[in-house]
Write a protein that holds these residues in place. Structure first.
Motif, PDB file in Angstrom:
ATOM      1  N   LEU A  74      71.464  -0.331  41.197  1.00 32.35           N
ATOM      2  CA  LEU A  74      71.696   0.869  40.398  1.00 32.35           C
ATOM      3  C   LEU A  74      72.792   0.582  39.382  1.00 32.35           C
ATOM      4  N   LYS A  75      72.497   0.869  38.115  1.00 34.80           N
ATOM      5  CA  LYS A  75      73.494   0.619  37.076  1.00 34.80           C
ATOM      6  C   LYS A  75      74.143   1.935  36.669  1.00 34.80           C
ATOM      7  N   ILE A  76      75.459   2.007  36.870  1.00 30.68           N
ATOM      8  CA  ILE A  76      76.159   3.244  36.537  1.00 30.68           C
ATOM      9  C   ILE A  76      76.436   3.247  35.041  1.00 30.68           C
ATOM     10  N   LEU A 135      67.742   0.412  38.492  1.00 36.46           N
ATOM     11  CA  LEU A 135      67.670   1.689  37.778  1.00 36.46           C
ATOM     12  C   LEU A 135      68.832   1.756  36.796  1.00 36.46           C
ATOM     13  N   ASP A 136      68.456   1.741  35.505  1.00 40.64           N
ATOM     14  CA  ASP A 136      69.439   1.620  34.417  1.00 40.64           C
ATOM     15  C   ASP A 136      69.968   2.998  34.007  1.00 40.64           C
ATOM     16  N   ASP A 137      71.123   3.007  33.378  1.00 40.25           N
ATOM     17  CA  ASP A 137      71.687   4.232  32.788  1.00 40.25           C
ATOM     18  C   ASP A 137      71.817   5.370  33.788  1.00 40.25           C
ATOM     19  N   LEU A 175      64.053  -6.261  36.996  1.00 48.06           N
ATOM     20  CA  LEU A 175      63.582  -5.447  35.863  1.00 48.06           C
ATOM     21  C   LEU A 175      64.414  -4.181  35.770  1.00 48.06           C
ATOM     22  N   GLU A 176      64.961  -3.918  34.591  1.00 49.04           N
ATOM     23  CA  GLU A 176      65.753  -2.699  34.417  1.00 49.04           C
ATOM     24  C   GLU A 176      64.871  -1.596  33.850  1.00 49.04           C
ATOM     25  N   ILE A 177      64.727  -0.542  34.625  1.00 49.28           N
ATOM     26  CA  ILE A 177      63.955   0.604  34.114  1.00 49.28           C
ATOM     27  C   ILE A 177      64.862   1.833  34.132  1.00 49.28           C
ATOM     28  N   VAL A 200      72.636 -12.429  34.175  1.00 50.14           N
ATOM     29  CA  VAL A 200      72.734 -12.048  32.760  1.00 50.14           C
ATOM     30  C   VAL A 200      71.681 -10.993  32.450  1.00 50.14           C
ATOM     31  N   GLU A 201      72.030 -10.071  31.552  1.00 46.94           N
ATOM     32  CA  GLU A 201      71.046  -9.096  31.074  1.00 46.94           C
ATOM     33  C   GLU A 201      70.579  -9.522  29.691  1.00 46.94           C
ATOM     34  N   ALA A 202      69.264  -9.658  29.540  1.00 44.71           N
ATOM     35  CA  ALA A 202      68.725 -10.034  28.237  1.00 44.71           C
ATOM     36  C   ALA A 202      68.703  -8.804  27.343  1.00 44.71           C
ATOM     37  N   VAL A 232      65.934  -7.989  32.838  1.00 43.70           N
ATOM     38  CA  VAL A 232      65.205  -7.723  31.594  1.00 43.70           C
ATOM     39  C   VAL A 232      64.925  -6.219  31.508  1.00 43.70           C
ATOM     40  N   ASN A 233      65.213  -5.641  30.354  1.00 45.63           N
ATOM     41  CA  ASN A 233      64.942  -4.211  30.143  1.00 45.63           C
ATOM     42  C   ASN A 233      63.458  -3.981  29.886  1.00 45.63           C
ATOM     43  N   ILE A 234      62.897  -3.033  30.604  1.00 44.70           N
ATOM     44  CA  ILE A 234      61.486  -2.707  30.406  1.00 44.70           C
ATOM     45  C   ILE A 234      61.413  -1.227  30.032  1.00 44.70           C
TER      46      ILE A 234
HETATM   47 CA    CA Z   1      69.859  -2.286  30.538  1.00 44.72          CA
END
Ligand code: CA
Ligand code: C2E
Ligand code: CA
Length: 572
Positions: free
Chosen positions: A493-495, A472-474, A442-444, A351-353, A410-412
């Motif tokens: 890696l998040k596309i 790696l987000d976005d 950790l999503e950065i 899950v992504e918070a 978790v988004n940082i």
């Molecule tokens: Ca995110």
């Protein structure tokens, strides 16, 4: 005889006393930076005392010699001097003035006349003192009060004063004032990279160029750092735009920097005008600056024109920032969790918070709106910490109840990530809540990598040594260079959703997405596609072997208890 002797010695002693006094006066006068001319009207005779040689190289003995003395001064002071040297002509006791000698020396002149009876002048004293130092000091003070020492342009205070005068004049004359706020793009990066001295050279170069436009109907000012302001009085409507176009052409030429290669800069501008945008000088300045700051984020090297909604946005942001300050104390934040599924097995991966803010007036404000505000004023620190603690404590509760290998993302934010104590805080929380770091991700975003890459990489390595995953987000919205990915210590890696949005209809997006996935797989990273909203997208992503899917199709962000319900189902 005795009487004679007595009288004689009395006279001698008086004489001696007079001589002593005379000596004393001369000594005193000689040590001061002044010279005095004592004039006896009856005798038409001048006597000089004090530092006479410091001023003149000829004797002044008679009144007519004063004309010669006047000649020693610059012609523009002659009239003033003539008026000052003869207070008796106006029946006055004293007069004074300051004049400059042909040698460059500034001299203060004070003339005092004493009268016999009411109107007969008897004696006059003219005092000359060297006022050069004082004059220079006041000139310096005046300069500092009005001008910017780096560029010689008007400083902020003086500019505002002149502008206020212009606004008053424009009101009377029904005239317009056009205001430009000019800012050098990326100046901080230039300054940090080239050093302050080179930075100053850039500021001076632009300042000197702008100074050439200073005129009766054009004010130019250096406000601070890379910000300049210009005001045009009653010019044709397109004046500011024309000026900006010329300036942009001028800046195509590189700026020479001592001891370095020449560099090119670009400048962005905000424009506002009196009376349409604002009715007073301060608001006019603010409007030009606000429009620049609001719009420059999207594209630099441009001129932006003020319009009322920009101000509304700005005011709204300020109000929101204020409310944000109280949101933590008021427990106005919540965490939602959006599920991520394995594309092949459709098994829950993690899950992504995602933070939610319920504004005191009852509606939710998107984190996409308030997180950038929080980053701007430093509130991201306490907010980020709250997110981490809340997410880890909730997750720790789940892990105690359910036997399920769930990843917590978790988004940082970049600012939070670079905080000195970030790692220590994180490690402490992991220990406190007994979290298995292998399931913490950790999503950065790529913005973390922009400056000081070495220390960021060091941080990333330390996180991974601790067993924590980095995502790696976005991906696709920043530099998006595939080649630099191989040097990054990341796991996932998040596309970005923008790819997924167009992947069905646009063949070039498909080509890019496919090459991202195949390359990333070779590097051993896991992939997550975000913003998957329909089956077509899902099936396509499945077919090109994207590992995980996140999106409204499979689950929107939801409160923690909903995730608990999911876990109950999955564990039974
Ligand atoms: Ca995110
Ligand atoms: P993000 O990290 O890229 O988060 C994904 C965003 O896409 C979330 O928006 C999520 O609700 C939305 N989303 C997911 N699937 C879909 C879909 O299928 N369709 C559409 N239209 N949207 C989808 P959200 O929650 O509004 O968050 C926006 C951004 O705010 C996040 O983007 C992230 O950058 C930031 N953010 C959210 N929570 C936090 C936080 O706790 N800390 C930090 N630093 N940033 C956060
Ligand atoms: Ca994202």
């Amino acid at each position: 005889m005795d009487e004679m002797n007595y009288q004689l010695s009395l006279l001698n002693s008086m004489n001696q006393k007079l001589l002593d006094n005379d000596k004393m006066f001369r000594m005193i006068c000689g040590t001061s930076a002044n010279t005095f001319l004592y004039y006896d009207f009856d005798k038409d005779h001048f006597e000089a005392l004090g530092n006479y040689d410091h001023f003149f190289d000829f004797m002044i003995e008679k009144e007519e010699d004063l004309n010669h003395m006047i000649e020693m001064f610059l012609p523009e002071g002659h009239q003033t001097l003539e008026n000052t040297l003869y207070p008796e002509k106006e029946g006055k006791e004293s007069l004074s003035c300051e004049c400059r000698m042909r040698t460059g020396k500034w001299v203060g002149i004070e003339v005092t006349v004493s009268y016999e009876g009411k109107s007969k002048p008897s004696e006059k004293i003219i005092r000359f003192h060297d006022a050069t130092k004082e004059k220079e000091q006041t000139e310096n003070l005046r300069y500092m009060a009005y001008y910017d020492s780096l560029t010689g342009l008007y400083n902020r205070n003086y500019f505002v004063r002149l502008l206020s005068d212009w606004v008053r004049k424009a009101q009377e004359e029904n005239a317009t004032i056009e205001m430009l706020c000019l800012k050098i793009d990326d100046f901080k990066t230039l300054n940090d990279g080239l050093g302050m001295i080179a930075g100053d050279e850039i500021l001076q170069n632009l300042g000197f160029h702008l100074r050439g436009f200073q005129a009766e109907d054009c004010l130019v000012s250096h406000f601070h750092s890379s910000v300049y302001f210009m005001a045009f009085y009653n010019q044709p409507a397109k004046k500011g735009l024309e000026f900006f176009d010329d300036l942009s052409r001028y800046l195509k030429r590189p700026i020479p920097i001592t001891g370095r290669t020449d560099i090119n800069i670009t400048v962005s501008a905000g424009e506002a005008r009196y009376p349409e945008s604002a009715k007073n000088s301060v608001d006019l300045i603010n409007c030009a600056e606000i429009v620049l700051e609001q719009k420059r984020k999207s594209e630099t090297g441009m001129i932006y024109f003020f319009e009322a909604p920009v101000l509304d946005d700005f005011m709204h942001n300020i109000a929101l920032e204020n409310d944000l300050k109280h949101a933590l104390e008021e427990n106005a934040f919540e965490l939602y969790y959006q599920p991520q599924y394995d594309a092949l097995t459709k098994k829950l991966r993690g899950v992504e918070a995602l933070i939610r803010w319920k504004h005191q007036e009852g509606y939710y404000i998107s984190p996409a709106r308030f997180i950038p505000l929080a980053e701007r004023d430093g509130l991201i620190q306490p907010i980020g910490r709250w997110v981490l603690e809340e997410a880890l404590s909730v997750y720790s509760g789940w892990m105690k109840h359910f036997d399920y290998k769930l990843v917590l993302s978790v988004n940082i934010s970049a600012m939070q990530f670079k905080q000195d104590d970030f790692l220590d805080t994180l490690f402490d929380l992991i220990e406190e809540y007994e979290i298995n770091p292998a399931y913490l991700e950790l999503e950065i975003t790529e913005s973390v990598l922009i400056d000081d890459l070495d220390s960021v990489l060091d941080y990333m390595h330390r996180l991974r040594e601790h067993g924590i995953k980095i995502s790696l987000d976005d991906f696709g919205t920043g530099y998006s260079s595939l080649s630099y990915l191989k040097n990054l210590p990341i796991d996932t890696l998040k596309i970005d959703k923008s790819f997924i949005d167009t992947v069905i209809d646009d063949s070039s997006t498909r080509i890019i997405t496919e090459s991202i996935i195949s390359m990333v797989k070779k590097l051993g990273f896991e992939t997550v596609a975000e913003g998957v909203e329909n089956n077509q997208q899902f099936e396509y992503l499945q077919s090109i072997e994207c590992d995980n899917i996140q999106g409204y199709l499979l689950g929107k962000p939801m409160p923690g208890f909903k995730i608990e319900e999911l876990l109950v189902e999955l564990s039974s």
